[in-house]
Design an enzyme around this catalytic site. Structure first.
Site, mmCIF file in Angstrom:
data_model
loop_
_atom_site.group_PDB
_atom_site.id
_atom_site.type_symbol
_atom_site.label_atom_id
_atom_site.label_comp_id
_atom_site.label_asym_id
_atom_site.label_seq_id
_atom_site.Cartn_x
_atom_site.Cartn_y
_atom_site.Cartn_z
ATOM 1 N N HIS A 168 0.808 -1.197 0.088
ATOM 2 C CA HIS A 168 -0.059 0.010 0.022
ATOM 3 C C HIS A 168 1.079 1.228 0.273
ATOM 4 O O HIS A 168 0.483 2.287 0.384
ATOM 5 C CB HIS A 168 -0.975 0.084 1.231
ATOM 6 C CG HIS A 168 -1.593 -1.169 1.394
ATOM 7 N ND1 HIS A 168 -2.736 -1.669 0.734
ATOM 8 C CD2 HIS A 168 -1.295 -2.257 2.248
ATOM 9 C CE1 HIS A 168 -3.445 -2.772 1.188
ATOM 10 N NE2 HIS A 168 -2.281 -3.222 1.907
ATOM 11 N N SER A 289 16.309 21.020 -16.672
ATOM 12 C CA SER A 289 15.088 21.851 -16.979
ATOM 13 C C SER A 289 15.503 23.308 -17.655
ATOM 14 O O SER A 289 16.603 23.770 -17.039
ATOM 15 C CB SER A 289 14.360 21.933 -15.917
ATOM 16 O OG SER A 289 13.566 23.280 -15.854
ATOM 17 N N LYS A 295 17.173 20.985 -11.586
ATOM 18 C CA LYS A 295 16.662 19.899 -11.930
ATOM 19 C C LYS A 295 17.431 18.862 -12.788
ATOM 20 O O LYS A 295 18.136 19.255 -13.424
ATOM 21 C CB LYS A 295 15.315 20.188 -12.667
ATOM 22 C CG LYS A 295 14.157 20.761 -12.051
ATOM 23 C CD LYS A 295 13.564 20.175 -10.893
ATOM 24 C CE LYS A 295 12.681 18.936 -11.560
ATOM 25 N NZ LYS A 295 11.498 19.520 -12.106
ATOM 26 N N GLU A 302 10.775 7.817 -16.990
ATOM 27 C CA GLU A 302 9.276 8.219 -17.324
ATOM 28 C C GLU A 302 8.793 8.180 -18.754
ATOM 29 O O GLU A 302 7.431 7.420 -18.897
ATOM 30 C CB GLU A 302 9.026 9.894 -17.291
ATOM 31 C CG GLU A 302 9.569 10.193 -15.783
ATOM 32 C CD GLU A 302 9.743 11.792 -15.707
ATOM 33 O OE1 GLU A 302 9.023 12.644 -16.036
ATOM 34 O OE2 GLU A 302 10.922 12.170 -15.273
#
Ligand code: ARG
Length: 470
Positions: A168, A289, A295, A302
């Site tokens: 969970h 970025s 970043k 992804e």
């Protein structure tokens, strides 16, 4: 309006099938029905299939030895031209099959026109796709092995590295990072098995089914199968030209594999986030970025996660394409190719880059361990300890819940509670309790087959290494 028939029936698309047609195909229909833009990718399989067919026709006395020699010569030239990028693909010739055949006839004359004896594009295209897919499967298998290898070798360095195991998405019990990675090895091993199984059913020859009913020529289908390395021959001509379940099975393999990849990718994204900080990825797999200088984004993971969507989508597309199609061949089947091609490309590229990226993971063992300590991951161990002292498990469970509540109240870990406090919960608790409350104690205790103990992970790593080397 009628025109004189050309001596080359494929020179004019309106006459590709017969003189029956009295007007040329409309431009829009030509473009709508053409598949050559994408199915030219099948050219090598198409030529190999044609050569095997021609050899068999000659061996059976259906065409002459000179015809076979001419066909071989013409096909060699066509293959060289395609490889060199010199071949002129024509939209008006619709697909790869008609393009190659028309060129063959232009090069060698009548022998080219004899090639299509006892054959239809219906059994031809089914043969081509199976041949092509078999080749792609054989290139995917080493990539699945490389993926497993990368995970196993990373695991081998981390049988003692403790991280929180989650259910969970809540800290559950300590596990080793090796054990976690080896879970993915199991998944990819099953994917490889599935792929091997798919290959057995892909590798069956449709050629000889002709349009749908078989042919009146004395073909030797077994011979063609042997020449092309097929394991067998489709036993029903209607089935041979119409079903694409082999593509659906491949699509299922691919979708499941990509779902596995997406789970690993998701974990890599999470682990690399500041909130976890479990791993770092090599710079070459990250992007920056344009606005936020701090970043470093895990774009590859992804994208791999995202690309699972298109592969699952292609499977749905192909299933829907087949659903409700009456026997036998319908033009619908031409729509199997783009999803199949994209599936192969996506799985191939994704496995390759993910395996590489896994090899470039840096593990932050301290952060993993701190996270495991924060979540009362050894609570089950305390319960097991009480059971060994004679408490029924349900009572032990309740006692430990009180201990965790106390620890949360004091802002400490279970192992940091004083012995007196623990004894207050149950008198059977002695100072031997602290060895089970440590992460290492918890890990070592799970020394059951398939468990997270370092000895178990080491045994699994040895098994996988032997399997992957074989
Ligand atoms: N381009 C077609 C396909 O991909 C080849 C088979 C065409 N057969 C036919 N009878 N129109 O399915």
């Amino acid at each position: 309006m009628s025109s004189l028939p050309s001596s080359d029936p494929l020179a004019n698309k309106a006459q590709a099938w017969s003189a029956l047609f009295s007007e040329p195909m409309s431009e829009l229909v030509k473009r709508y029905t053409a598949s050559v833009g994408f199915d030219q990718r099948l050219w090598r399989a198409d030529i190999d299939g044609s050569l095997a067919h021609a050899e068999m026709l000659a061996a059976q006395g259906i065409i002459g030895a000179q015809d076979l020699a001419d066909i071989r010569r013409g096909m060699a030239e066509i293959a060289a031209d395609i490889e060199a990028g010199r071949f002129e693909w024509k939209l008006e010739l619709e697909d790869v099959h008609l393009n190659v055949e028309a060129r063959l006839t232009a090069l060698v004359g009548d022998a080219g026109k004899r090639l299509h004896t006892g054959r239809s594009r219906n059994d031809q295209v089914a043969t081509d796709v199976r041949l092509w897919l078999r080749g792609e499967i054989d290139q995917l298998q080493p990539l699945l092995r490389a993926m497993q290898h990368a995970l196993v070798e990373l695991a081998a360095q981390h049988t003692e590295t403790v991280m929180p195991g989650f259910t969970h998405m809540q800290v559950a019990q300590p596990v080793s990072f090796a054990h976690h990675l080896l879970a993915y090895v199991e998944m990819f091993a099953r994917d490889a098995e599935r792929l091997a199984d798919v290959r057995r059913r892909v590798n069956v020859l449709p050629l000889g089914a002709a349009a749908l009913a078989g042919t009146s020529y004395p073909l030797d289908r077994e011979r063609v199968a042997r020449t092309l390395g097929f394991d067998g021959v489709c036993q029903n001509s209607l089935d041979a030209v119409s079903d694409r379940d082999f593509a659906l099975e491949f699509g299922s393999f691919a979708a499941i594999t990509m779902v596995h990849v997406s789970r690993l990718a998701e974990e890599i994204v999470l682990w690399m986030s500041q909130n976890f900080g479990f791993i770092d990825l090599a710079d070459r797999y990250c992007t920056g970025s344009s606005i936020m200088p701090q970043k470093r984004n895990p774009d590859v993971a992804e994208l791999a996660r995202g690309k699972s969507g298109r592969v699952v989508g292609h499977l749905m597309g192909m299933l829907t394409l087949m659903k409700g199609q009456p026997l036998t061949y319908n033009k619908d089947n031409q729509e199997d190719k783009e999803p199949l091609f994209d599936t192969v490309d996506t799985v191939r590229d994704t496995l390759r880059i993910m395996a590489e990226m896994v090899g470039g993971i840096t593990v932050k063992a301290d952060a993993m361990e701190r996270a495991a300590l924060r979540g009362y991951a050894t609570a089950t161990d305390l319960a097991d300890y009480l059971v060994k002292k004679g408490l029924p498990f349900r009572d032990a469970h309740e006692t430990v819940a009180h201990a965790v509540k106390l620890a949360i109240g004091q802002g400490v870990d279970l192992a940091q509670l004083p012995l007196a406090t623990l004894r207050g919960l149950h008198p059977s608790i002695g100072d031997d309790v602290f060895s089970v409350l440590t992460l290492r104690g918890s890990l070592n205790a799970r020394n059951v087959l398939g468990g997270t103990a370092p000895a178990q992970a080491a045994a699994q790593i040895a098994r996988h290494r032997a399997r992957l080397a074989g």
